[in-house]
Design an enzyme around this catalytic site. Structure first.
Site, mmCIF file in Angstrom:
data_model
loop_
_atom_site.group_PDB
_atom_site.id
_atom_site.type_symbol
_atom_site.label_atom_id
_atom_site.label_comp_id
_atom_site.label_asym_id
_atom_site.label_seq_id
_atom_site.Cartn_x
_atom_site.Cartn_y
_atom_site.Cartn_z
ATOM 1 N N HIS A 189 27.608 50.181 86.863
ATOM 2 C CA HIS A 189 26.282 49.809 86.359
ATOM 3 C C HIS A 189 26.457 49.432 84.889
ATOM 4 C CE1 HIS A 189 25.196 52.921 89.417
ATOM 5 N NE2 HIS A 189 24.068 52.232 89.580
ATOM 6 N N ASP A 246 26.688 52.410 82.712
ATOM 7 C CA ASP A 246 27.875 53.283 82.861
ATOM 8 C C ASP A 246 28.948 52.883 81.874
ATOM 9 O OD1 ASP A 246 26.669 54.032 85.277
ATOM 10 O OD2 ASP A 246 27.994 52.757 86.476
ATOM 11 N N ASP A 289 26.615 63.057 97.968
ATOM 12 C CA ASP A 289 27.643 62.082 97.540
ATOM 13 C C ASP A 289 29.052 62.668 97.529
ATOM 14 O OD1 ASP A 289 25.954 59.881 97.148
ATOM 15 O OD2 ASP A 289 25.527 60.416 95.077
ATOM 16 N N ASP A 309 31.330 55.583 96.153
ATOM 17 C CA ASP A 309 30.146 56.105 95.472
ATOM 18 C C ASP A 309 30.104 57.597 95.790
ATOM 19 O OD1 ASP A 309 27.782 56.648 94.314
ATOM 20 O OD2 ASP A 309 26.608 55.142 95.359
HETATM 21 C C1 XUL Z 1 22.232 56.112 94.363
HETATM 22 C C2 XUL Z 1 23.299 55.135 94.607
HETATM 23 C C3 XUL Z 1 23.573 54.202 93.492
HETATM 24 C C4 XUL Z 1 23.897 52.810 93.925
HETATM 25 C C5 XUL Z 1 24.057 51.822 92.811
HETATM 26 O O1 XUL Z 1 22.035 57.000 95.413
HETATM 27 O O2 XUL Z 1 23.922 55.147 95.638
HETATM 28 O O3 XUL Z 1 24.614 54.718 92.732
HETATM 29 O O4 XUL Z 1 25.071 52.790 94.666
HETATM 30 O O5 XUL Z 1 22.970 51.777 91.957
HETATM 31 CO CO CO Z 2 25.437 53.937 96.405
#
Ligand code: XUL
Ligand code: CO
Length: 441
Positions: A105, A108, A313, A343
């Site tokens: 991002h 980031d 995650d 991710d």
């Molecule tokens: C949030 C998520 C984000 C997207 C990118 O749950 O997955 O990190 O992947 O904005």
């Molecule tokens: Co994501």
């Protein structure tokens, strides 16, 4: 004082992780071998792994009850100096893992400034460093994106915000993020609608917000064509967290949103395992649905916890689930511009920098092992044969004619009565097929 970006600088590991047979004394991949051919492509080109910036280098280990558990050198001191340190540590991790891609991002890679102009300058300064690293043979950019959810200005949404100035601010931020993604050779641009949803209809005009989101997406696609960005625009569905009702709930909902905005041929989806689970779907369902709708693009690879109802995650390690994922990706024709983006974040007790290496290595190996199982399933053809047999009746003359619209309801009824049709149920054989699936793992 250690030197980031040099062997032993941030991670204790000095030599890249290699396939087990070629590893020497170092840490080895047991299943991942980038050069191994799988269904006509190198394994690296089938899986197209990417490491993400945010969880690996920005997330400090916080949870709702406690603060930072990770002690990273870039969390202290001047934020731009910290951003440069993250670039060094990042490319050191990419080198050790041997991954072909990374993702980020805008916020980031560089800190937000006092004005949007300053934020843009910060992003561009760090993007120049990334460009030099890519040029020097580092991994490439799978996708870039803009963070339109962390700053409080976005608390009521970005594209769906009731204030047109927030919509405009978000558009300006996306413009820079798209420019930078293009300049870095990014293969996709992602939009995750973090706050594109609402909490209560008492303060929300739902139809207006849907129209706004549709316009925002069209602005992005128009700009993509204007600047000649040849990558894919991706939306990442997620049903909740942060908002209660998300306009990008799941693949099917995103498809409806795209059709409504006239963009179903322009935008694809980036599917994330944990988001699929939160939507009450299986991971493979979301991939199969996207493929059926012609909008399969890329994957955010992680996993939720079966006992927790939020977006944990975690690094994906479940080989059975990953095998189903690989089968669906291969059935969809494999990745074109997409890939498997980690991710995923290490647990907050995994405080050693080397935990980042072990997490990625374990999950890369789990995916590689799953890909090899999927290769066996597809080459063998027994499972797909069962599905084909189940629908074989539709290959007959009447089945084809009904589907092609050559029979009316009266025609069909007349034939059923004339032939005295009395169709008999057949077993779906699910347990037999589940056993068969296990035989490939
Ligand atoms: C949030 C998520 C984000 C997207 C990118 O749950 O997955 O990190 O992947 O904005
Ligand atoms: Co994501």
């Amino acid at each position: 004082m250690t030197t980031l970006g040099t062997p032993g600088g941030f991670f204790t590991l000095a030599d890249p992780v290699r396939p087990a047979g070629k590893a020497g004394n170092g840490l080895g991949y047991r299943w991942y071998d980038p050069d191994r051919m799988v269904l006509g492509k190198r394994m690296e080109d089938q899986l197209r792994f990417a490491v993400c910036w945010w969880h690996s280098f920005c997330w400090p280990g916080t949870d709702p009850f406690g603060g930072e558990t990770f002690d990273r050198p870039w969390f202290k001191g001047d934020p731009m100096q910290g951003a440069r340190q993250k670039v060094e540590a990042g490319f050191e991790l990419f080198r050790l893992l041997g991954v072909p891609f990374f993702t980020f991002h805008d916020r980031d890679i560089a800190p937000e400034g006092a004005t949007l102009a300053e934020s843009d300058r910060n992003v561009r300064t760090i993007a120049d460093l990334l460009a030099a690293k890519i040029e020097a043979g580092g991994p490439k950019l799978l996708w870039g994106t803009a963070n339109l959810f962390s700053n409080r200005r976005f608390m009521g949404g970005a594209g769906s915000n009731p204030d047109p100035d927030v919509f405009a601010y978000a558009a300006a931020q996306v413009k820079t993020a798209m420019d930078v993604t293009k300049e870095l050779g990014g293969e996709n641009y992602v939009l995750w609608g973090g706050r594109e949803g609402y909490e209560t209809l008492l303060n929300t005009d739902l139809k207006r917000e849907l129209d706004q989101v549709g316009r925002f997406l069209n602005l992005v696609v128009e700009y993509k064509h204007k600047i000649g960005f040849t990558g894919t625009i991706l939306i990442e569905p997620k049903p909740k967290e942060p908002t209660k009702h998300q306009y990008d709930f799941d693949v099917g909902t995103v498809y409806g949103l795209l059709c409504r905005a006239g963009l179903d041929k322009e935008v694809k989806v980036n599917i994330e395992q944990n988001h699929a689970i939160l939507a009450g779907h299986s991971f493979e369902h979301e991939i199969a649905m996207a493929s059926a709708l012609g909008i399969f693009g890329s994957i955010d690879i992680n996993r939720g916890d079966n006992l927790l109802g939020w977006d944990t995650d975690q690094f994906a390690m479940d080989v059975t689930e990953l095998t189903m994922m690989c089968v669906e990706i291969l059935k969809a024709g494999g990745f074109t511009t997409g890939g498997l983006n980690f991710d995923a974040k290490i647990r907050r007790q995994s405080i050693d920098p080397d935990d980042l290496i072990h997490a990625h290595v374990g999950s890369i190996d789990a995916c590689a092992r799953a890909l090899l199982a999927a290769e066996k399933i597809i080459t063998d053809g027994t499972l797909s044969g069962h599905v084909a047999d189940r629908y074989a009746g539709w290959d007959g003359a009447e089945g084809k004619a009904m589907l092609a619209g050559e029979r009316s309801l009266e025609d069909i009824a007349a034939r059923v009565h004339k032939a005295g049709l009395d169709p008999q149920p057949k077993s779906g054989r699910q347990e037999y097929l589940e056993g068969l699936l296990n035989s490939y793992l």
